[in-house]
Motif scaffolding. Structure first.
Motif, short mmCIF file in Angstrom:
data_model
loop_
_atom_site.label_atom_id
_atom_site.label_comp_id
_atom_site.label_asym_id
_atom_site.label_seq_id
_atom_site.Cartn_x
_atom_site.Cartn_y
_atom_site.Cartn_z
N GLN A 207 0.82 -1.21 0.00
CA GLN A 207 0.00 0.00 0.00
C GLN A 207 0.86 1.27 0.00
O GLN A 207 0.34 2.37 0.21
CB GLN A 207 -0.92 0.01 1.23
CG GLN A 207 -2.04 -1.02 1.21
CD GLN A 207 -3.20 -0.62 0.30
OE1 GLN A 207 -3.04 0.17 -0.62
NE2 GLN A 207 -4.37 -1.15 0.58
N ASP A 299 -9.78 -1.32 4.28
CA ASP A 299 -8.72 -2.18 3.74
C ASP A 299 -8.77 -3.54 4.45
O ASP A 299 -7.88 -3.87 5.24
CB ASP A 299 -7.38 -1.50 3.95
CG ASP A 299 -6.23 -2.25 3.28
OD1 ASP A 299 -6.51 -3.08 2.39
OD2 ASP A 299 -5.07 -2.02 3.66
N PHE A 337 -10.70 -1.18 -0.62
CA PHE A 337 -9.73 -2.09 -1.21
C PHE A 337 -10.19 -3.54 -1.13
O PHE A 337 -10.97 -3.91 -0.26
CB PHE A 337 -8.38 -1.97 -0.49
CG PHE A 337 -7.74 -0.63 -0.61
CD1 PHE A 337 -6.88 -0.35 -1.67
CD2 PHE A 337 -7.99 0.37 0.31
CE1 PHE A 337 -6.29 0.90 -1.79
CE2 PHE A 337 -7.40 1.62 0.20
CZ PHE A 337 -6.55 1.88 -0.86
N CYS A 339 -7.91 -7.28 -1.41
CA CYS A 339 -6.64 -7.98 -1.69
C CYS A 339 -6.91 -9.42 -2.10
O CYS A 339 -6.01 -10.26 -2.03
CB CYS A 339 -5.71 -7.92 -0.47
SG CYS A 339 -6.38 -8.71 1.01
N GLY A 389 -8.14 -1.26 -5.67
CA GLY A 389 -8.88 -0.34 -4.81
C GLY A 389 -9.54 0.76 -5.62
O GLY A 389 -9.16 1.02 -6.77
#
Length: 395
Positions: A207, A299, A337, A339, A389
């Motif tokens: 990030q 996140d 975001f 992942c 994101g």
């Protein structure tokens, strides 16, 4: 070297240099290959296709290394791959602002199952495949030759190692044990990294660019940083003049390290509060309290570890973002975001659109976040593009 025969019609991905061959694509094995052994992959006409690591326990039975039959997979092959990966990151580490980054990113650096992160003079490694586990003596020696680190620490505690027949590890491989907090710099901000006990390898350097970009909007703004970990977004926003930042994470160690990071950077502690809590529960509580924020960061951890989990994960992402949108002031910014490698950007946009509909909000996508250059995406391996994101303006 043992030969592994591919089923007829399964050559396409191999010829396109995708590094994974699934067990269902194999016709037969000529001999008994041990987990992690390097084998030759042949088509059904016994013609050479590639060399790769073999593992009979994993769905990914072969992780391909080399497609040129004349290139031997020996010690020098591994040393050259390590050296090439590190040399491509030198410019990130020589600007005086940053001394931490990802040095080796698994398949994307042609070393499947190997992750190496640099934290100042210390290295943290994660070894996720049996083949790379076998190669670690060479890898460690080359890392020492090139970088002379104070320590190399093995953080191979990912549950995915079980699929390769490997146990988790958390041990010192070389050098002296790292201190409880290794002090690093990223974009001029100081962090204390707990390599031995922290999540993943100790820090989320993927990030790095996104933290700086988001912070450029934060001056004079009230910010909510969710899943804050040790405060990447929090510190950047305080550094650029946020009027207030609330940080939320479920980890007591993360919160403790965040407070230490604020002290290290001499940031205004009176403009910040950290809350140890489940994020979804805290978002509901903040809504009940009538709280509003100008910027919210979401996140979360990986909700979709595989494509089979994507439907359930999409619901979780939608609910999380709906809650976040309800806490924003009109025209506020949501930095959200994923992942999850299984979640592509178009699907993620659709999930955010559904969240906006449920929240009764209008959303504009004003920026797309990506993983930084030390997390490259190999053209033949789109699975390496996991971090995505969106910066959303919410009305």
């Amino acid at each position: 070297m043992i030969d592994v025969i591919l089923k007829k019609g399964k050559e396409k991905a191999v010829l396109q240099r995708h590094p994974w061959v699934f067990s269902g694509a194999l016709e037969k094995i000529k001999g008994k290959a041990e987990n992690g052994e390097i084998v030759r992959l042949l088509n059904n006409k016994n013609e050479f296709l590639a060399y790769g690591f073999y593992n009979h326990q994993s769905r990914v039975a072969l992780r391909l290394l080399e497609w040129d039959e004349n290139i031997l997979i020996n010690d020098n092959w591994f040393r050259n791959k390590v050296s090439s990966a590190i040399s491509s990151r030198v410019h990130i580490l020589t600007n005086g602002e940053t001394d931490t980054c990802r040095l080796i990113f698994s398949e994307s650096d042609y070393l499947p199952g190997l992750i190496v992160d640099k934290y100042a003079d210390h290295l943290a490694v994660q070894v996720l495949t049996s083949g790379m586990q076998n190669a670690m003596p060479i890898i460690i020696d080359e890392l020492k030759n090139l970088l002379n680190p104070l320590s190399i620490f093995d953080k191979s505690d990912a549950a995915s190692r079980a699929h390769e027949g490997l146990e988790t590890t958390n041990i010192l491989l070389d050098g002296t044990p790292p201190p409880q907090l290794v002090i690093v710099k990223e974009n001029g901000i100081t962090y204390g990294i707990n390599i031995t006990e922290g999540q993943k390898s100790g820090f989320y350097c993927d990030q790095r660019d996104n933290r700086k970009i988001l912070a450029s909007y934060a001056k004079g703004k009230k910010v909510l940083d969710c899943f804050c970990y040790t405060g990447g977004f929090t510190l950047n926003c305080l550094q650029t003049g946020a009027s207030w930042v609330t940080s939320v994470d479920s980890s007591a160690l993360a919160i403790e390290t965040l407070y230490e990071n604020i002290r290290l950077n001499k940031l205004p502690a009176n403009l910040h509060n950290a809350v140890k809590a489940d994020v979804n529960n805290q978002l509901r509580q903040l809504k009940e309290n009538g709280e509003k924020f100008d910027i919210i960061v979401l996140d979360p951890p990986k909700y979709a570890p595989s494509r089979s989990a994507l439907t359930r994960a999409s619901r979780a992402y939608k609910d999380l973002n709906r809650l976040g949108m309800q806490l924003l002031t009109p025209g506020g910014l949501l930095a959200t975001f994923s992942c999850s490698g299984a979640m592509d950007m178009e699907t993620f946009k659709q999930v955010i659109a559904w969240a906006a509909l449920d929240a009764g909000k209008q959303v504009q996508f004003i920026y797309q976040f990506h993983q930084p250059e030390d997390h490259p995406v190999r053209a033949s391996f789109h699975e390496g593009e996991y971090l995505k994101g969106l910066l959303c303006k919410v009305w």
